[in-house]
Design a protein around this motif. Structure first.
Motif, PDB file in Angstrom:
ATOM      1  N   PRO A 203     -10.223 -19.815  -4.716  1.00 51.04           N
ATOM      2  CA  PRO A 203      -9.538 -18.932  -5.662  1.00 51.04           C
ATOM      3  C   PRO A 203      -8.033 -18.855  -5.462  1.00 51.04           C
ATOM      4  O   PRO A 203      -7.316 -18.426  -6.368  1.00 51.04           O
ATOM      5  N   SER A 204      -7.532 -19.267  -4.280  1.00 53.02           N
ATOM      6  CA  SER A 204      -6.100 -19.194  -4.013  1.00 53.02           C
ATOM      7  C   SER A 204      -5.386 -20.514  -4.277  1.00 53.02           C
ATOM      8  O   SER A 204      -4.165 -20.606  -4.090  1.00 53.02           O
ATOM      9  N   PHE A 229     -17.159 -19.361 -13.403  1.00 52.35           N
ATOM     10  CA  PHE A 229     -16.169 -19.115 -12.352  1.00 52.35           C
ATOM     11  C   PHE A 229     -14.836 -19.724 -12.757  1.00 52.35           C
ATOM     12  O   PHE A 229     -14.788 -20.779 -13.383  1.00 52.35           O
ATOM     13  N   CYS A 230     -13.754 -19.058 -12.384  1.00 50.81           N
ATOM     14  CA  CYS A 230     -12.434 -19.591 -12.731  1.00 50.81           C
ATOM     15  C   CYS A 230     -11.418 -19.258 -11.656  1.00 50.81           C
ATOM     16  O   CYS A 230     -11.609 -18.352 -10.850  1.00 50.81           O
ATOM     17  N   ASN A 231     -10.353 -20.022 -11.645  1.00 50.14           N
ATOM     18  CA  ASN A 231      -9.239 -19.827 -10.734  1.00 50.14           C
ATOM     19  C   ASN A 231      -8.021 -19.450 -11.574  1.00 50.14           C
ATOM     20  O   ASN A 231      -7.625 -20.199 -12.462  1.00 50.14           O
ATOM     21  N   ARG A 232      -7.424 -18.302 -11.288  1.00 50.42           N
ATOM     22  CA  ARG A 232      -6.287 -17.832 -12.079  1.00 50.42           C
ATOM     23  C   ARG A 232      -4.946 -18.096 -11.387  1.00 50.42           C
ATOM     24  O   ARG A 232      -3.902 -17.733 -11.919  1.00 50.42           O
ATOM     25  N   PHE A 259      -9.516 -23.040 -15.323  1.00 51.57           N
ATOM     26  CA  PHE A 259      -8.162 -22.677 -14.898  1.00 51.57           C
ATOM     27  C   PHE A 259      -7.447 -22.016 -16.080  1.00 51.57           C
ATOM     28  O   PHE A 259      -6.602 -22.626 -16.739  1.00 51.57           O
ATOM     29  N   PRO A 260      -7.762 -20.761 -16.393  1.00 51.12           N
ATOM     30  CA  PRO A 260      -7.261 -20.118 -17.614  1.00 51.12           C
ATOM     31  C   PRO A 260      -5.749 -19.940 -17.676  1.00 51.12           C
ATOM     32  O   PRO A 260      -5.210 -19.748 -18.773  1.00 51.12           O
ATOM     33  N   ASN A 261      -5.067 -19.997 -16.534  1.00 50.60           N
ATOM     34  CA  ASN A 261      -3.614 -19.808 -16.551  1.00 50.60           C
ATOM     35  C   ASN A 261      -2.845 -21.125 -16.482  1.00 50.60           C
ATOM     36  O   ASN A 261      -1.626 -21.109 -16.274  1.00 50.60           O
ATOM     37  N   ILE A 262      -3.556 -22.227 -16.660  1.00 56.74           N
ATOM     38  CA  ILE A 262      -2.885 -23.524 -16.593  1.00 56.74           C
ATOM     39  C   ILE A 262      -1.890 -23.656 -17.739  1.00 56.74           C
ATOM     40  O   ILE A 262      -2.149 -23.252 -18.867  1.00 56.74           O
TER      41      ILE A 262
END
Length: 274
Positions: A203-204, A229-232, A259-262
């Motif tokens: 997540p980091s 699951f996603c990584n922000r 990766f929603p903030n990509i």
């Protein structure tokens, strides 16, 4: 030593002060580790936290498994074992491997630091030793459970599959930086599903450079990419030698889900870009 001086926060403050960049930093930390048992663990953690290459770790193995070469860059040759390694052979390695936080490996001829040459019997006819780095090459590195940064810059091909990416992701939950850089275009079998493991277990993770195969990417209303699951933390991915084969809209939708903030993709060809 007085008991108040054994408080871990105080010990860490002392070690941090000793570890400030200076020509004698390593010698001072080593002296602290060898002089006082109370400071030993914290000092050793600081000494081993950042490693450029695997040289020091290889030297933790029995001496019959590695040798110095006559090369002016002081290469270490890690040969194919002539005997089966035992758990005892790896005990000293494990003691120090768990302390590593950053591991950078660069086999470029312009990298003026101690390097590793790995030679395998079945590839000895190839100049320079092994030309492919496969998932088996990384398996032992999964013991670095506290690893936060891993970078590999090589002229050899890096061949990974989704299972290998998953194993690394599950082994390195604190990972923040993961870069695989190769001058060779690999026949990689890692797909976007492999990246989903990174989004779930790391997540980091905020910096990623890896080659993937995007052909056949599937996105449907019935299956959520990455299982939801996603990584922000990740905002940019570099695909290096990868080409965006397949439906670009589906590739973008898959990456946006995990990766929603990509914000940007960097890779070969004009197909990448968000």
């Amino acid at each position: 030593m007085h008991r108040p001086l054994t408080i871990q926060d105080f010990i860490q403050l002392v070690v941090n002060e000793v570890a400030r960049p200076c020509p004698l930093e390593e010698r001072t930390l080593l002296a602290l580790a060898l002089t006082c048992r109370a400071f030993q663990e914290a000092a050793l953690d600081m000494l081993w936290a950042h490693q450029d290459g695997l040289g020091r770790l290889v030297q933790c193995l029995p001496e019959d498994l590695w040798t110095y070469s006559d090369d002016p860059l002081e290469d270490i040759t890690l040969s194919e074992p002539t005997r089966a390694t035992t758990q005892q052979d790896w005990q000293r390695f494990d003691v120090y491997a768990r302390r590593v936080r950053t591991l950078d490996i660069d086999d470029s001829p312009y990298f003026k630091s101690q390097s590793i040459q790995i030679r395998s019997g079945e590839n000895e006819h190839l100049a320079g030793g092994v030309h492919d780095i496969t998932s088996a090459s990384f398996r032992r590195l999964c013991d670095f459970r506290n690893l936060r940064r891993f970078g590999l810059n090589t002229e050899m091909r890096i061949i990974l599959d989704d299972d290998a990416v998953q194993e690394m992701a599950m082994s390195w939950p604190r990972l923040e930086y993961l870069h695989f850089s190769s001058l060779e275009s690999p026949p990689t079998s890692a797909t976007l599903e492999g990246l989903a493991h990174l989004s779930r277990y790391c997540p980091s993770l905020s910096s990623l450079c890896i080659n993937v195969q995007t052909r056949g990417t599937v996105v449907s209303a019935d299956v959520i990419p990455g299982g939801g699951f996603c990584n922000r933390a990740l905002e940019q991915i570099e695909f290096r030698m990868s080409f965006p084969f397949g439906n670009e809209a589906k590739i973008a939708a898959f990456l946006n889900a995990i990766f929603p903030n990509i914000r940007s993709l960097i890779g070969r060809g004009e197909g990448y870009g968000i």
